[in-house]
Write a protein that holds these residues in place. Structure first.
Motif, PDB file in Angstrom:
ATOM      1  N   GLU A  55       0.845  -1.206   0.000  1.00 48.15           N
ATOM      2  CA  GLU A  55       0.000   0.000   0.000  1.00 48.15           C
ATOM      3  C   GLU A  55       0.880   1.257   0.000  1.00 48.15           C
ATOM      4  OE1 GLU A  55      -0.500  -2.521   2.123  1.00 48.15           O
ATOM      5  OE2 GLU A  55      -2.565  -3.214   1.867  1.00 48.15           O
ATOM      6  N   MET A  56       1.934   1.245   0.821  1.00 44.25           N
ATOM      7  CA  MET A  56       2.832   2.399   0.853  1.00 44.25           C
ATOM      8  C   MET A  56       3.499   2.604  -0.496  1.00 44.25           C
ATOM      9  SD  MET A  56       4.703   2.223   4.586  1.00 44.25           S
ATOM     10  CE  MET A  56       5.200   0.507   4.533  1.00 44.25           C
ATOM     11  N   SER A  70     -11.827  -6.241  -1.366  1.00 40.99           N
ATOM     12  CA  SER A  70     -11.312  -6.376  -0.002  1.00 40.99           C
ATOM     13  C   SER A  70     -11.241  -7.795   0.568  1.00 40.99           C
ATOM     14  CB  SER A  70     -12.061  -5.447   0.959  1.00 40.99           C
ATOM     15  OG  SER A  70     -13.442  -5.609   0.852  1.00 40.99           O
ATOM     16  N   PRO A  71     -12.252  -8.655   0.415  1.00 40.86           N
ATOM     17  CA  PRO A  71     -12.112  -9.979   1.038  1.00 40.86           C
ATOM     18  C   PRO A  71     -11.044 -10.841   0.361  1.00 40.86           C
ATOM     19  CG  PRO A  71     -14.396  -9.551   0.380  1.00 40.86           C
ATOM     20  CD  PRO A  71     -13.554  -8.500  -0.250  1.00 40.86           C
ATOM     21  N   MET A  72     -10.587 -10.413  -0.804  1.00 41.61           N
ATOM     22  CA  MET A  72      -9.560 -11.161  -1.538  1.00 41.61           C
ATOM     23  C   MET A  72      -8.248 -10.369  -1.574  1.00 41.61           C
ATOM     24  SD  MET A  72     -10.978 -13.977  -2.898  1.00 41.61           S
ATOM     25  CE  MET A  72     -10.048 -14.311  -4.390  1.00 41.61           C
ATOM     26  N   ALA A  73      -8.092  -9.408  -0.655  1.00 40.18           N
ATOM     27  CA  ALA A  73      -6.921  -8.536  -0.672  1.00 40.18           C
ATOM     28  C   ALA A  73      -5.961  -8.891   0.461  1.00 40.18           C
ATOM     29  CB  ALA A  73      -7.358  -7.080  -0.556  1.00 40.18           C
ATOM     30  N   SER A  74      -4.842  -8.199   0.518  1.00 39.84           N
ATOM     31  CA  SER A  74      -3.869  -8.291   1.614  1.00 39.84           C
ATOM     32  C   SER A  74      -3.156  -9.648   1.667  1.00 39.84           C
ATOM     33  CB  SER A  74      -4.583  -7.996   2.938  1.00 39.84           C
ATOM     34  OG  SER A  74      -3.659  -7.534   3.900  1.00 39.84           O
ATOM     35  N   ASP A  75      -2.380  -9.873   2.726  1.00 45.36           N
ATOM     36  CA  ASP A  75      -1.574 -11.093   2.853  1.00 45.36           C
ATOM     37  C   ASP A  75      -0.679 -11.270   1.620  1.00 45.36           C
ATOM     38  OD1 ASP A  75      -2.615 -11.536   5.336  1.00 45.36           O
ATOM     39  OD2 ASP A  75      -4.167 -12.904   4.687  1.00 45.36           O
ATOM     40  N   ALA A 103      -6.338  -3.657  -1.200  1.00 48.06           N
ATOM     41  CA  ALA A 103      -7.778  -3.665  -1.451  1.00 48.06           C
ATOM     42  C   ALA A 103      -8.170  -2.435  -2.255  1.00 48.06           C
ATOM     43  CB  ALA A 103      -8.551  -3.694  -0.134  1.00 48.06           C
ATOM     44  N   GLU A 151     -10.994  -0.838  -2.216  1.00 48.92           N
ATOM     45  CA  GLU A 151     -11.705   0.154  -1.402  1.00 48.92           C
ATOM     46  C   GLU A 151     -10.719   1.005  -0.598  1.00 48.92           C
ATOM     47  OE1 GLU A 151     -12.194  -3.158  -1.459  1.00 48.92           O
ATOM     48  OE2 GLU A 151     -14.264  -3.705  -0.921  1.00 48.92           O
ATOM     49  N   THR A 152      -9.682   0.356  -0.061  1.00 50.41           N
ATOM     50  CA  THR A 152      -8.670   1.057   0.730  1.00 50.41           C
ATOM     51  C   THR A 152      -7.926   2.089  -0.106  1.00 50.41           C
ATOM     52  OG1 THR A 152      -8.349  -0.975   1.995  1.00 50.41           O
ATOM     53  CG2 THR A 152      -6.643   0.707   2.193  1.00 50.41           C
ATOM     54  N   MET A 153      -7.468   1.660  -1.267  1.00 48.61           N
ATOM     55  CA  MET A 153      -6.660   2.562  -2.089  1.00 48.61           C
ATOM     56  C   MET A 153      -7.514   3.698  -2.652  1.00 48.61           C
ATOM     57  SD  MET A 153      -3.831   1.223  -1.413  1.00 48.61           S
ATOM     58  CE  MET A 153      -2.905   2.545  -2.196  1.00 48.61           C
ATOM     59  N   TYR A 179     -10.055   5.041  -1.230  1.00 47.22           N
ATOM     60  CA  TYR A 179     -10.285   5.960  -0.107  1.00 47.22           C
ATOM     61  C   TYR A 179      -9.037   6.802   0.169  1.00 47.22           C
ATOM     62  CZ  TYR A 179     -11.807   7.243   4.656  1.00 47.22           C
ATOM     63  OH  TYR A 179     -12.189   7.915   5.792  1.00 47.22           O
ATOM     64  N   ALA A 180      -7.900   6.125   0.244  1.00 43.62           N
ATOM     65  CA  ALA A 180      -6.655   6.838   0.566  1.00 43.62           C
ATOM     66  C   ALA A 180      -6.281   7.811  -0.543  1.00 43.62           C
ATOM     67  CB  ALA A 180      -5.528   5.834   0.799  1.00 43.62           C
ATOM     68  N   ARG A 183     -19.325  -2.778  -3.341  1.00 45.33           N
ATOM     69  CA  ARG A 183     -19.980  -3.433  -2.193  1.00 45.33           C
ATOM     70  C   ARG A 183     -20.510  -4.803  -2.578  1.00 45.33           C
ATOM     71  NH1 ARG A 183     -21.779   1.586  -0.596  1.00 45.33           N
ATOM     72  NH2 ARG A 183     -23.762   1.415  -1.695  1.00 45.33           N
TER      73      ARG A 183
END
Ligand SMILES: [Co+2]
Ligand SMILES: [Co+2]
Lengths: 472, 472
Positions: free
Chosen positions: B213-214, B232-237, B242, B244-246, B248-249, B265
């Protein structure tokens, strides 16, 4: 740039509180504590929050004993605790005599840094704790409960930070419990606090919504001084950014921290195994929780709402409830959604939807909240809601704890010899039932009447064994 | 700032490849594809990489059929695939006739954007694919395999990007498969490419080490144009940031993307359930993998090393092997550690340690690599290693595929009527054994001789049922 920054390791407190229900036992800390002590953290958060309650209630451990153990094992480190203002490490307001005695004993037993906050940011609820910690010569972090609302402007946070400073706080912490702090907000809020308050800034974020690392990076660019992190196997998800990740990312921008990489490697090895051990308690969290960015409703609160609706056979009302939550929050003056306000707002929103009429049914907690017993909300509660909830009663305007009688002497008499120390008396003041049960259990174990808690009892029987009973 | 940015959704390809072994079936895509189509992504990555192989091998699906299905369901979206240069979607170099036919058929069946890369960044291995895609009028992303080494300087990447541009690439992708791209590197690399190459830049990162993300945020600040994300439910790790996160940021910094929040959604709801369904295949990943930041050895590769050492009863040699890996990598000219070079370097490092003498034992793969059959390494292989490995043999200097005979006609004759289309012939060229088995299975199912693959067969029997055999 070459600016010096610092890290606080929260693995022993918030990381396991966020990942496996605060269940980490002292015995899984002792082997690694000397290594953490040498890693070079600015402080080690290892006490307070939910750990006190969970020690007594589920681990059958004396939380004061844990603190003394860690103090001995980490002679070079600042030990840090999270203190919920007048709530201390409990869930209600305690009278001032208890607050003072608790903070003194925490300091005497080894706490160097007190991070103090109030869920509503009503700083009357932190005054006594802050003053006592300062009297004891300890470092105080004034923590701002971060949330998003029309009244939670940068100006409000600056005002709160200045109030904390006047109270004697040494550091301002931004406490983002829900993972709402965006990188842009982090940058501008830190910049403002650094410029207008002039105290060091300490950043506490959770990775729940995927913003945390970015928020820390932008906070660093804005001049933040200390960053809360966890060792990599205990990082991310609902926990905190990994120390190794942030160290690496920061270093290339010239933000330097003197951490011992070998110690970090040892910590990572240790906590990888520890986390496996606590699998039974581990949170079932996959991916990223983006819902919080949509409604500003923390993931844990949505789970609670779903459970409440399920119990009422009204899960189909979830969408309505999710829309009612922000309205109730507005009615009640925009409290941050954190314990206990998340429960108050959530339950009231459920009742408003299920009753078919808003505030037709009202919980005792809503009433207490509106009466002012939790403190002053960030914005005034709507007049019509006050009337509806309190009728002819008047809300209080004083500090809630001003209404509380001293308790310490009374409790000391009640618990008598079951308490072996002033620390025990304080445990009993905070959690009367749980502490008494713990004291009684302790006596029985010492007399050999019952066996101590075994690993099997604590972790439960292995799944396989449970599932496949042997035929008789 | 108000700069416009774009997102590529990789949920249907890289996210499930990274999280649950590429096992997502087409039937779990069809209901949501029309929603993804309307969400407003710049492109939807949904084909290529490991999906082709896994479709045939484990899902008993025709990958071409999947592509046509998605094409029909997403008429408004650019469909994107990952193509491993001369390796296509397989694990060896294919002759040019196969590469050309494959790219043409991929374009005809619905691919709009070809992301093409070579594991060694030897761009001779991507030429034919890039040219063919351009001939078909499609968008080509030239992807740089990102790694860290003394020879992987910004200048090298600029050179590669310029070469891609000359070849006809429309976009430069930075492909960080191991999660090594730090925010500082991302910023400076993107800035350099934007300035010196002048093509749009597309960022592909994985969250494995917590940097992703950074890195995306700083890449955006440096002017990057398109960002790979997952719902989002298939993001991270081990997956991606995600969306939605990016979104928003980024939005708060003025980087605007026109995504439909309602569609996001719906996608989140859908894929939350899908992920649960594939639990059996889900990666066991907790926290953050920081080891990759220490040795630049990807987590998956360390797991492989551990397994190899366990088989030899030599797990105690792990530390030695981890120290040998960078030395072997240096000897071999600093290949990025990605399939297949991660296996070549890893196995050779194990042999060097276990044999007690470096390069006393040499695998066939090491020999082929040193001979040049995988392409030209980033730096020259050390002279002494070439002598040790090849003896009197000379390394090749030509493009490896120049040594390969055409295959398409031969394969077409071999597989005869079992192939029902030119696409089937291509599947057979790529994976002869697996494709033949799939074709035979397909015939038997159609004739009713065997039943189609059931959910029970695919997901396996429930754990409880397996574990508790009923007494006879
Ligand atoms: Co926290
Ligand atoms: Co990838």
């Amino acid at each position: 740039m070459g600016r010096k920054i610092q890290f606080t390791d929260v693995t022993l407190r918030d990381a396991h509180q966020s990942l496996f229900a605060t269940r980490m036992r002292t015995k899984d800390m002792v082997d690694i504590a000397p290594v953490i002590d040498k890693a070079g953290f600015w402080s080690v958060e290892c006490w307070g929050g939910a750990t006190f309650d969970v020690c007594l209630r589920f681990l059958k451990e004396d939380p004061w004993e844990r603190l003394r153990t860690l103090r001995k094992l980490m002679p070079n480190s600042r030990l840090q605790m999270l203190l919920r203002g007048q709530n201390l490490v409990g869930y209600r307001h305690y009278p001032d005599d208890v607050v003072k005695a608790f903070v003194r004993k925490a300091a005497e037993n080894g706490i160097d840094v007190f991070r103090v906050f109030d869920a509503l940011n009503d700083l009357r609820n932190v005054e006594v704790a802050v003053e006592t910690a300062k009297e004891m010569g300890k470092i105080v972090e004034g923590a701002l409960s971060y949330t998003i609302s029309p009244v939670h402007t940068e100006d409000l946070y600056i005002e709160l930070a200045l109030e904390f400073k006047e109270m004697g706080a040494d550091i301002i912490a931004i406490k983002d419990m829900a993972g709402l702090l965006s990188p842009e907000r982090a940058y501008s809020l830190v910049k403002a606090i650094k410029e207008e308050v002039g105290l060091p800034v300490h950043i506490h974020t959770h990775c729940t919504s995927g913003l945390a690392e970015m928020a820390q990076l932008k906070a660093a660019e804005a001049g933040a001084d200390i960053f809360d992190v966890a060792i990599s196997p205990m990082a991310s998800d609902t926990s905190h950014p990994a120390v190794e990740t942030m160290l690496y990312a920061f270093a290339e921008f010239g933000f330097e921290a003197n951490l011992d990489r070998k110690a970090l490697r040892k910590m990572a090895q240790h906590f990888k195994e520890v986390r496996k051990k606590y699998k039974k308690f581990d949170i079932d969290f996959k991916g990223v929780d983006a819902a919080v960015l949509e409604h500003q409703i923390p993931g844990g609160m949505i789970s609670n709402l779903i459970n409440q609706l399920k119990e009422q056979g009204a899960l189909d009302k979830l969408e309505e409830v999710l829309e009612e939550v922000p309205r109730v929050r507005e009615d009640l003056g925009y409290p941050p959604l954190v314990t206990p306000t998340s429960q108050i707002v959530g339950t009231q929103a459920v009742l408003n939807v299920l009753a078919g009429e808003r505030y037709k049914m009202i919980t005792q907690e809503t009433k207490n909240y509106v009466k002012g017993l939790y403190g002053r909300p960030p914005a005034p509660i709507k007049e019509e809601i006050i009337k509806k909830v309190l009728g002819d009663e008047e809300p209080i305007t004083c500090r809630p704890a001003d209404l509380l009688e001293p308790e310490l002497d009374k409790r000391r008499e009640e618990i008598k010899d079951l308490a072996r120390s002033e620390e025990d008396v304080l445990s009993y003041c905070l959690f009367p039932k749980v502490a008494r049960e713990f004291f009684e259990w302790r006596e029985k174990v010492e007399k050999g009447e019952i066996p101590p808690l075994t690993d099997e009892e604590f972790f439960g029987v292995e799944e396989e064994e449970k599932r496949c009973p042997q035929p008789l």
